[in-house]
Design a protein around this motif. Structure first.
Motif, PDB file in Angstrom:
ATOM      1  N   GLY A 134      -2.326  12.195  -0.522  1.00 58.93           N
ATOM      2  CA  GLY A 134      -2.796  11.261   0.488  1.00 58.93           C
ATOM      3  C   GLY A 134      -3.520  10.068  -0.093  1.00 58.93           C
ATOM      4  N   ARG A 177       3.229   0.535   3.117  1.00 56.79           N
ATOM      5  CA  ARG A 177       2.830  -0.480   4.083  1.00 56.79           C
ATOM      6  C   ARG A 177       2.815  -1.833   3.394  1.00 56.79           C
ATOM      7  N   GLU A 214      -4.170   6.473  -1.676  1.00 59.52           N
ATOM      8  CA  GLU A 214      -3.522   5.178  -1.516  1.00 59.52           C
ATOM      9  C   GLU A 214      -3.708   4.335  -2.775  1.00 59.52           C
ATOM     10  N   THR A 215      -2.658   3.619  -3.140  1.00 58.15           N
ATOM     11  CA  THR A 215      -2.747   2.636  -4.226  1.00 58.15           C
ATOM     12  C   THR A 215      -2.293   1.295  -3.677  1.00 58.15           C
ATOM     13  N   ARG A 216      -2.999   0.233  -4.078  1.00 59.55           N
ATOM     14  CA  ARG A 216      -2.693  -1.110  -3.609  1.00 59.55           C
ATOM     15  C   ARG A 216      -2.253  -1.977  -4.769  1.00 59.55           C
ATOM     16  N   VAL A 226       0.862  -1.181   0.000  1.00 59.04           N
ATOM     17  CA  VAL A 226       0.000   0.000   0.000  1.00 59.04           C
ATOM     18  C   VAL A 226       0.899   1.232   0.000  1.00 59.04           C
ATOM     19  N   ARG A 227       0.809   2.020  -1.099  1.00 56.35           N
ATOM     20  CA  ARG A 227       1.626   3.224  -1.221  1.00 56.35           C
ATOM     21  C   ARG A 227       0.717   4.445  -1.062  1.00 56.35           C
ATOM     22  N   THR A 228       1.230   5.457  -0.348  1.00 56.71           N
ATOM     23  CA  THR A 228       0.487   6.690  -0.111  1.00 56.71           C
ATOM     24  C   THR A 228       1.171   7.845  -0.813  1.00 56.71           C
ATOM     25  N   ASN A 229       0.435   8.581  -1.620  1.00 56.19           N
ATOM     26  CA  ASN A 229       0.971   9.757  -2.291  1.00 56.19           C
ATOM     27  C   ASN A 229       1.138  10.871  -1.265  1.00 56.19           C
TER      28      ASN A 229
END
Length: 508
Positions: A123, A158, A125-127, A116-119
Motif C-alpha cells: 500500500g 494516478r 505510494e511512490t511519487r 503516483v504508484r501504489t504497491n
C-alpha cells in the motif's frame, strides 16, 4: 485516440486540485448547479432548436469577459445574438473542448505531471515527476533519463495534474468580451440555434374492426443530444419543415439526417384549418408547463386524445404494367380514417409514426402494425398500411397480348436539312402500332367474411406518345384515378374468389 490508450488512461485515477487563473464573470464551480437563467426553447422537426436564455449578471464598467456555462455543446456560434443594456460586444469564443481524462492528458503533452504508484502488497505510494511526450496510440512519458509507456496492466497508478488547461471546460461554455458604459446587475439575453434538439409525433391507435372506429392518442416525443440539460424551460414545438443550412462550424459536426421512412397514403389532402396557433406557414404546439429537457433523454408529452373516430379496413394491391405473377401475392392491409373536424380526428397531424393495436378475443390490445405520416392538414383522408393480409391475395396474369397494325399513317417525324445554303424540310411517315392486352386479376379470400379489395393497375402513362390507351372491356366497372392508374373495388365473397378480366388497347 487509440483504444489501448483509452484503456490505459481509464485506469489512471485523476487526483489533485486544478489551479485556475482569476475567474471571469459568470464562471462557476464545475460541479455546481446549472448557471442557466430564464430559458425558452423552440424545437423544430428538423432537429434544430432556438434557445433563448436570460441571465442576471453583474457587469462592471469597461471591458469585461463574461462566461456563460451550460450552453449547448453543439451551438451554432455564428447564430448567437447577445443583448445587454449599455453594452457592446467585442469578441466571442465558444469552448467546446470538454474536460475529460483523455483531453486532460492530450493537453498535458510537453508538460510535467506527477505519477503516483501504489504497491499492491504494502500500500506504499511512490511519487515521480514525469514529462508527457506523446499520447499518439498510448501515453509516453519521460521520468528522469528513462522513457516509459503507461500500460494497462492493472497496477494502481494516478496521474496528478498541476492545473486544468485554460481551454478545457467542465461544461460547454461561451465567453463574450463586452464593453459596458456603466456598472451594475442587469438582464443579459442569449439567443442561438443548435442542432441536437428535435421532436416528432407518435400516435397510439386502438382499432375496433366490429364497430368500425379507432381511438387515437398523440404524443410529442422530445430528444436532446446537445450535451446540455435545459432546466425548467418554456418549450414551444414548431410543426413543419423549416429550411436550415445546418453549417455547424463549431463543435461536433451534425450527422446527416436519416432517410425518411416509407409513408402511408394520403387519399385526399385536407382543406380545413385547425384551432392552432400559426407562425407563418407552420403550426405551434406550446407545452402547458415548463419542463426540464435532460441531455440524452427522451421525453413524451400528450397533445391529442380522441375516441370513436370512424375507420375502416381496406385491402389493396397495385400492379405494374404487363406484370404476370408466378404465384398469388398478399394484399396490403390498411386502416382508413379522416382528420376532418366532423367525423374525424379534428386536428392537423404533425409528421410521425402511427402504431395500431386491436383487441384479441380476451379483450387484450395487441400490436398489429405501424406506419408513418407526413405533415397532414386537417380534413385529409388517410389510408395507412399495417402489413400484409394473411388470407387475402391477388394474382395478376397476362392472358393474351397481340399486335394490332393500323391502316392509317401519321406524319410523326419532321426535321430540316441545310444543303448548299438552302433549307429543305424532310417528313417521314410512320405507321402506328397498337397492342391488345388481356389481363386477369384473380382475388382470393380465405376469411369467413366478405371483403372488398382495391386492385390498381399502374403504368398506363408512358409519355406524350402513348396517351391514347383504351380500356375496351372489363367485367367490373373501374375508376380512372389519373392518367397512369385505374382502380377496381373487387367484392370477394367469404371463403371465395373473384376473377376480374380487363382488355386494354395501347401504343406500348
Amino acid at each position: 485516440m487509440a483504444k489501448g490508450f483509452k484503456r490505459a488512461f481509464a485506469s489512471l485515477a485523476l487526483a489533485g486540485t486544478a489551479l485556475i487563473a482569476a475567474p471571469a464573470i459568470g464562471q462557476s464551480d464545475p460541479t455546481g448547479k446549472s448557471e442557466q437563467g430564464d430559458v425558452a426553447v423552440t424545437i423544430y422537426n428538423s432537429g434544430q432548436a432556438l434557445v433563448q436564455d436570460v441571465r442576471q449578471i453583474a457587469i462592471p464598467q469597461g471591458r469585461t469577459r463574461i462566461e456563460f456555462p451550460d450552453v449547448s455543446s453543439r451551438i451554432r456560434a455564428e447564430t448567437l445574438s447577445f443583448d445587454a443594456a449599455g453594452t457592446t460586444i467585442v469578441e466571442q469564443n465558444f469552448d467546446y473542448d470538454l474536460l475529460t481524462p483523455g483531453k486532460l492528458m492530450e493537453k498535458a503533452v510537453g508538460e510535467t505531471i506527477t505519477l503516483v504508484r501504489t504497491n499492491p502488497a504494502t500500500g506504499a505510494e511512490t511519487r515521480e515527476r514525469a514529462k508527457v511526450l506523446s499520447v499518439a496510440g498510448g501515453v509516453v512519458v519521460q521520468i528522469g533519463n528513462r522513457i516509459e509507456v503507461l500500460r494497462d496492466d492493472g497496477l494502481p497508478v494516478r496521474a496528478v495534474f498541476d492545473k486544468v488547461p485554460d481551454n478545457l471546460r467542465a461544461r460547454p461554455t461561451l465567453s463574450v468580451t463586452v464593453d459596458s458604459a456603466r456598472g451594475g446587475t442587469r438582464p443579459v439575453s442569449l439567443r442561438y440555434l443548435t442542432p441536437g434538439l428535435g421532436w416528432s409525433a407518435d400516435y397510439v391507435a386502438l382499432y375496433d374492426e366490429v364497430k368500425g372506429t379507432v381511438d387515437m392518442q398523440g404524443w410529442v416525443t422530445l430528444t436532446n443530444q446537445t450535451g446540455t440539460t435545459f432546466e425548467a424551460a418554456k418549450t414551444m414545438l414548431v410543426a413543419g419543415n423549416v429550411q436550415t443550412q445546418n453549417n455547424n462550424r463549431y463543435g461536433r459536426p451534425s450527422p446527416p439526417p436519416p432517410p425518411p421512412p416509407p409513408r402511408g397514403s394520403i387519399d385526399s389532402m385536407g382543406t380545413e384549418s385547425p384551432d392552432r396557433e400559426r407562425l407563418g406557414d407552420f403550426y405551434l404546439y406550446p407545452l402547458d408547463e415548463r419542463t426540464t429537457i435532460a441531455n440524452a433523454q427522451t421525453k413524451q408529452v400528450s397533445f391529442l386524445d380522441v375516441t370513436a373516430v370512424p375507420a375502416s379496413k381496406v385491402y389493396t394491391r397495385t400492379i405494374g404494367w404487363l406484370q404476370s405473377d408466378n404465384e398469388p401475392q398478399k394484399a396490403a392491409s390498411e386502416i382508413a380514417f379522416s382528420s376532418s373536424r366532423n367525423g374525424g380526428l379534428g386536428d392537423a397531424l404533425p409528421a410521425g409514426t402511427v402504431r395500431f393495436y386491436q383487441r384479441d378475443a380476451r379483450g387484450t390490445p395487441q400490436f398489429i402494425g405501424e406506419n408513418s405520416v407526413g405533415h397532414t392538414p386537417m380534413g385529409s383522408r388517410l389510408s395507412l398500411s399495417t402489413g400484409e393480409a394473411f388470407d387475402v391475395s391477388v394474382e395478376a396474369t397476362v392472358m393474351a397480348r397481340t399486335k394490332i397494325a393500323s391502316e392509317e399513317y401519321e406524319r410523326s417525324a419532321r426535321y430540316r436539312v441545310i444543303e448548299d445554303g438552302r433549307v429543305r424540310q424532310v417528313q417521314i411517315d410512320r405507321a402506328k402500332d397498337f397492342y391488345r392486352t388481356t389481363m386477369r386479376y384473380r382475388v382470393t379470400n380465405a376469411r369467413p367474411v366478405p371483403v372488398n379489395v382495391e386492385v390498381t393497375q399502374a403504368g398506363l402513362d408512358r409519355g406524350y406518345w402513348s396517351n391514347d390507351f383504351r380500356v375496351v372491356s372489363e367485367n367490373l366497372k373501374g375508376e380512372q384515378i389519373n392518367l397512369d392508374r385505374r382502380k377496381w373495388t373487387v367484392p370477394v365473397p367469404a371463403n371465395g374468389d373473384y376473377e376480374l378480366t380487363v382488355v386494354y388497347e395501347t401504343r406500348y
